[in-house]
Design an enzyme around this catalytic site. Sequence first.
Site, PDB file in Angstrom:
ATOM      1  CD  GLU A 212      -2.962  -0.846   2.391  1.00  0.00           C
ATOM      2  OE1 GLU A 212      -4.156  -1.106   2.203  1.00  0.00           O
ATOM      3  OE2 GLU A 212      -2.513  -0.454   3.488  1.00  0.00           O
ATOM      4  CB  CYS A 213       0.849   4.368  -0.094  1.00  0.00           C
ATOM      5  SG  CYS A 213       1.201   6.092  -0.502  1.00  0.00           S
TER       6      CYS A 213
END
Length: 442
Positions: free
Chosen positions: A323-324
Amino acid sequence: MKGLVVGGTRSGVGKTVAALAVVRALEAAGRSVQPAKAGPDFIDPSHHAVVAGRPSRTLDVWLEGEDGLRRNYYRGDGDVCVVEGVMGLYDGDGSSTAMVAEALDLPVVLVVDASAGMESVAATALGFREFAAAADRDVEVAGVIAQRAHGGRHEAGIVDALPEGLTYFGRIPPTSDLEIPDRHLGLHAGEEAPLDPETLDEVAEHLDAEGLAALAREPPRPQPADDSQAASDSDGSRSARDVRVAVARDDAFRFVYPAVLERLRSRAEVVTFAPTDGDDLPDADGVYLPGGYPELHADRLAESPALSSLRRRAEDGVPVLGECGGLMALAESLTTTDGETHEMAGVLPADVRMRDRYQALDHVELRAREPTLTAGTGDAVRGHEFHYSSADVGADARFAFDVERGSGIDGDRDGLTEYRTLGTYAHVHAESGAFDRFIDRL
């Protein structure tokens, strides 16, 4: 558990310091305090955890839904929950502070900047209270905390001007010792720049702890969750603790909701590793790389044995969710703001570059184009994005999601996928069901 909301008139008014002072004041009065944060923030909760000594709960209507928000609230532990707001009280269409207060039926104490006003503090608070009725919002603005207020005549002028029904709960005196440094993604985290505890305790003495404790009330109980998938699944998927998940946890991978770790630990064995400290990737059935600051530690990350191990495991078909910041680490390369390019894991066909201003800041909704680690075809996943990087993807890149709200990776799509690896700019909460589906696919 009773609770109250510390809201603000705007961003930057000093909600974080006020909320931390409320925590300390209540603790000094003998109450056990559970901190919480309205909105999807990771940084303010890190300060809550340092001061309160327990993880802060994330309360976001968009990410969790009203029932999920209430369930997350009641997973906290304490006599009183202090919920720090996000932005101004009514700001935000996805999940404002007011929306969280409404969902929990909690009273709001409004933080008002008093540095250049007395009667105007009362006028501002009155306006915020009356706006709720005018906008047909079920929000109770019960009183104020005067931020950057002196004592004596200044404080007396504020108190005298407050109309009936607005209680004065104290002040936060102006002091440079309570300023938290910031950077591109917001304030420095609590572990990096903790507030001086003695100064915070001195400030807390200016607050009405007993009045705040008396104001707090208990929210409605949530609807029971459908936890059948969290124990053993009828479709033959593995039951709790049959699988092992490796989770990156260090200076580069700070941003993970406590509820996510709780959900993972309820269904699997979780082992953490620190890539920037030289840890290799441990043996595991799946890998989760949360968001964080890989750009600040790109040199150490590039030298970590964990990245080459990640590539090998991904090629072998081990499910990897990034994530990110995790997406950035899974890319081919990462170029920092000073122009230095560092080789990353090379699992996903993208080159990531840091930019001078943020590229996305919003609640997001993604629709799965195909079965993936966190969703089935056609499923909607809600999350949040906030990043300063952009990704230049290869011509042969495959995307798992169409973007229905937000920016994603290229404005229309998110979720780069290769092998059984998924990298997305969206942070999602455990109440979305995404992490249950991740475990089911191991």
